[in-house]
Motif scaffolding. Sequence first.
Motif, PDB file in Angstrom:
ATOM      1  N   UNK A   1      81.562  89.786 -18.902  1.00 59.14           N
ATOM      2  CA  UNK A   1      80.284  90.492 -19.038  1.00 59.14           C
ATOM      3  C   UNK A   1      79.100  89.712 -18.478  1.00 59.14           C
ATOM      4  N   UNK A   2      79.341  88.979 -17.403  1.00 61.03           N
ATOM      5  CA  UNK A   2      78.271  88.178 -16.796  1.00 61.03           C
ATOM      6  C   UNK A   2      77.147  89.048 -16.254  1.00 61.03           C
ATOM      7  N   UNK A   3      77.436  90.333 -16.015  1.00 59.40           N
ATOM      8  CA  UNK A   3      76.405  91.248 -15.529  1.00 59.40           C
ATOM      9  C   UNK A   3      75.527  91.799 -16.630  1.00 59.40           C
ATOM     10  N   UNK A   4      75.806  91.412 -17.877  1.00 63.85           N
ATOM     11  CA  UNK A   4      74.997  91.871 -19.000  1.00 63.85           C
ATOM     12  C   UNK A   4      75.507  93.171 -19.604  1.00 63.85           C
ATOM     13  N   UNK A   5      74.695  93.764 -20.448  1.00 66.56           N
ATOM     14  CA  UNK A   5      75.066  95.012 -21.112  1.00 66.56           C
ATOM     15  C   UNK A   5      73.800  95.811 -21.396  1.00 66.56           C
ATOM     16  N   UNK A   6      74.018  97.106 -21.676  1.00 73.93           N
ATOM     17  CA  UNK A   6      72.887  97.965 -22.051  1.00 73.93           C
ATOM     18  C   UNK A   6      73.358  98.979 -23.092  1.00 73.93           C
ATOM     19  N   UNK A   7      72.481  99.269 -24.021  1.00 78.15           N
ATOM     20  CA  UNK A   7      72.748 100.244 -25.066  1.00 78.15           C
ATOM     21  C   UNK A   7      72.297 101.606 -24.557  1.00 78.15           C
ATOM     22  N   UNK A   8      73.205 102.569 -24.529  1.00 80.45           N
ATOM     23  CA  UNK A   8      72.892 103.894 -24.010  1.00 80.45           C
ATOM     24  C   UNK A   8      72.662 104.928 -25.104  1.00 80.45           C
ATOM     25  N   UNK A   9      73.324 104.744 -26.245  1.00 77.63           N
ATOM     26  CA  UNK A   9      73.151 105.712 -27.331  1.00 77.63           C
ATOM     27  C   UNK A   9      73.315 105.001 -28.664  1.00 77.63           C
ATOM     28  N   UNK A  10      72.421 105.292 -29.589  1.00 83.01           N
ATOM     29  CA  UNK A  10      72.477 104.682 -30.913  1.00 83.01           C
ATOM     30  C   UNK A  10      72.128 105.732 -31.955  1.00 83.01           C
ATOM     31  N   UNK A  11      73.091 106.006 -32.830  1.00 80.87           N
ATOM     32  CA  UNK A  11      72.912 106.918 -33.953  1.00 80.87           C
ATOM     33  C   UNK A  11      73.387 106.183 -35.203  1.00 80.87           C
TER      34      UNK A  11
ATOM     35  N   UNK B   1      73.237  93.286 -30.708  1.00 80.61           N
ATOM     36  CA  UNK B   1      72.053  92.628 -30.150  1.00 80.61           C
ATOM     37  C   UNK B   1      72.239  91.120 -29.991  1.00 80.61           C
ATOM     38  N   UNK B   2      73.224  90.538 -30.664  1.00 78.07           N
ATOM     39  CA  UNK B   2      73.468  89.094 -30.558  1.00 78.07           C
ATOM     40  C   UNK B   2      74.521  88.757 -29.511  1.00 78.07           C
ATOM     41  N   UNK B   3      75.086  89.780 -28.880  1.00 76.10           N
ATOM     42  CA  UNK B   3      76.157  89.547 -27.896  1.00 76.10           C
ATOM     43  C   UNK B   3      75.593  88.816 -26.669  1.00 76.10           C
ATOM     44  N   UNK B   4      76.132  87.647 -26.339  1.00 80.31           N
ATOM     45  CA  UNK B   4      75.607  86.868 -25.211  1.00 80.31           C
ATOM     46  C   UNK B   4      76.249  87.275 -23.884  1.00 80.31           C
ATOM     47  N   UNK B   5      75.477  87.728 -22.906  1.00 82.96           N
ATOM     48  CA  UNK B   5      76.050  88.035 -21.597  1.00 82.96           C
ATOM     49  C   UNK B   5      76.784  86.807 -21.043  1.00 82.96           C
TER      50      UNK B   5
END
Length: 135
Positions: A14-24, A4-8
């Motif tokens: 990663x200038x396009x950002x990121x998204x979390x798809x699965x979290x367990x 969650x602290x990763x800066x785009x």
Amino acid sequence: QLLMTYPPGQDGVDAGGWRLLESKPSYLYAQFASFIGLISDVEFAVQEDGYVQVRSGTRSMTADAFGVVQSPPDSLSNAKRLNWFASRLRKAGWTAPDITEQTHPEYFRENAKAGLKTVGLEFLPEKDVATNDYV
């Protein structure tokens, strides 16, 4: 929490950002987007012995004429991304080695063979593929 602290755009990737798809509890799957339209699939999997397996692989957004999605050289963005996480994990007391030319020579060789001389927005010295020396 670290994800969650990763800066785009950190370090030119990663200038396009990121998204979390699965979290367990023992698994995370996220996608990171480059500024040139490549997607990197990143997975963190915690094993029973406490070790964490990490995978970061780049793929093109489009398929070739045969429907195959290629894994292009990535200008070393996967190494820069994983090294960002590794440096923060080391600060928290983890053992987390960096991705380097010594630890992953094939990865660096493939990027050099493709003629990629940039890492994000930085320029690397040109390397002679035959001798593996910087020119």
